[in-house]
Design an enzyme around this catalytic site. Structure first.
Site, PDB file in Angstrom:
ATOM      1  N   GLY A 155       2.314   2.635  -2.725  1.00 25.84           N
ATOM      2  CA  GLY A 155       2.400   3.300  -4.019  1.00 25.84           C
ATOM      3  C   GLY A 155       3.676   2.982  -4.762  1.00 25.84           C
ATOM      4  O   GLY A 155       4.075   3.712  -5.672  1.00 25.84           O
ATOM      5  N   GLY A 178       0.793  -1.216   0.000  1.00 25.32           N
ATOM      6  CA  GLY A 178       0.000   0.000   0.000  1.00 25.32           C
ATOM      7  C   GLY A 178       0.824   1.263   0.000  1.00 25.32           C
ATOM      8  O   GLY A 178       0.344   2.327   0.386  1.00 25.32           O
ATOM      9  N   ASP A 205       3.699  -0.587 -14.197  1.00 27.61           N
ATOM     10  CA  ASP A 205       4.235  -1.322 -13.049  1.00 27.61           C
ATOM     11  C   ASP A 205       4.827  -2.659 -13.457  1.00 27.61           C
ATOM     12  O   ASP A 205       5.926  -3.028 -13.041  1.00 27.61           O
ATOM     13  CB  ASP A 205       3.133  -1.532 -12.005  1.00 27.61           C
TER      14      ASP A 205
END
Length: 393
Positions: A131, A129, A182
């Site tokens: 980022g 969490g 990503d």
């Protein structure tokens, strides 16, 4: 004061011990894949634009063995996850509970060849969490592990296929309509380099970051976010709707002049969303060129402009991220070039470019001011690192 990143060797040892304890045998196969920090280019990837990430030294490691039971057994060593162990039949790869295993199931479902059932343990140093793409690091690490046990290992696939399959796993199993960045950087990152990715062409260009006098500081606000709620899909839909109104295939093709011409056809909020994306795509290309030329001041200024745009136009920042950027930029006279939020937003991390000689002073300043508000930040000095690979045990 910066935190020490756990080494791959430490993660492998932890995962090996947990695997032997859980399954009674030693794992034979392993793989790793990194998280990433995006230097600039936020919320541009799903608009066919440019992004500029680098792979982090924080990685996810998967160790395990193929089995013949037809049942996959997986344990995660992530802190605070309950249940941390689950089983699922290989012939029923539907998403379900626990949520963390949907990343594993999703990748298993997307493999290009037949795979046997397997036992696996997952260990990671990528902040959850934060980022910095802990989800993609899991997907790519699981894929790289499963590549080794495919029953049809000679099936032809490209690196792009691998990236797209991992992205599809996140779309369909985690309910997150992410862009390609990503998974792309987790697969193709290279030590000492950032990667300028053209998300439309699905191509990347390595940009050297070899100047040891300049470093990247990742600061975790320790404010958790979940992007699978309404915020991310809403913004993506706003971008798609705006592209139709502007008469372009995607916002990659829109210009600031065209946006101003058709401003009256967009509601105020959508107009600001588009203004961020269009300006951010241009900023990202210019920033990559500045970094390549060693123009750190220009790059830093663009980082700040990016943050302001994400805060004011795209509205994905939060007070903690704004505070961390503000405190970092207060140290500009001492060697900070620029700072911005990074990742999807609503919490997570900031990324700061600064002189190596200023690291301790900058961390101390941010820590004192942020902690005075009752918050606790975690700091990591991060060199650009390699992408995914198999590991020999």
């Amino acid at each position: 004061m910066s935190s020490t990143v756990r080494t791959v060797e430490e993660l492998i040892k932890e995962a090996n011990e947990a695997f032997q304890k859980k399954f009674g045998v030693k794992p034979r196969l392993a793989a790793k894949a990194p998280g990433r920090v995006n230097l600039i280019g936020e919320h541009t990837d799903y608009n066919d634009g440019y992004v500029f990430p680098m792979a982090l030294p924080m990685v996810t490691v998967v160790v395990g063995n193929p089995t013949e039971s037809g049942v996959c057994r997986v344990e995660t060593l992530a802190a605070g996850v309950d249940p941390s162990y689950t089983e699922f039949p290989l012939n029923d790869l539907k998403p379900g509970s626990p949520k963390w295993c949907n990343y594993v199931k999703g990748v298993a479902a997307q493999m290009p060849g037949k795979i046997p059932s397997f036992d696996a343990v997952i260990a990671s140093s990528v902040p959850l969490g934060g980022g910095v793409s802990s989800s993609a690091s899991v997907e790519v690490a699981v894929y790289t592990f499963l590549e080794q046990i495919m029953a049809e290992p000679d099936i032809e696939t490209t690196v792009t296929d691998k990236i797209l399959r991992c992205q599809k796993a996140e779309h369909e199993y985690a309910g997150m309509p992410c862009g390609i960045m990503d998974q792309f950087i987790s697969v193709l990152g290279k030590e000492g380099h950032a990667l300028l990715i053209d998300c439309r062409a699905k191509e990347g260009r390595l940009v050297p970051m070899l100047d040891s006098s300049v470093v990247v500081l990742v600061t975790n606000s320790n404010v958790k976010h979940e992007l699978t709620g309404s915020e991310y899909p809403t913004r993506r839909k706003q971008c798609q709707t705006a592209a139709k109104i502007l008469g372009v295939p995607s916002l990659r093709d829109a210009t600031e002049l065209e946006l101003e011409r058709k401003k009256e056809e967009l509601d105020e909020e959508t107009y600001r969303r588009v203004r961020h994306v269009v300006s951010e795509i241009r900023r990202t290309v210019d920033a990559a060129a500045a970094l390549e030329n060693g123009d750190y001041n220009t790059f830093g200024n663009m980082m700040v402009a990016s943050h302001n745009s994400l805060r004011d136009d795209y509205e994905v920042s939060c007070k903690e991220l704004d505070q961390l950027v503000e405190y970092a930029m207060e140290m500009k006279p001492h060697g900070v070039y620029g700072s911005r939020m990074t990742g999807g937003g609503f919490g997570g991390c900031t990324v700061t470019l600064l002189k190596a000689t200023a690291v301790d002073k900058v961390i101390d300043h941010i820590h004192k001011k942020y902690s005075s508000l009752g918050n606790k930040a975690t700091f990591f000095v991060c060199p650009p690192s390699d992408g995914a690979s198999k590991i020999s045990l």
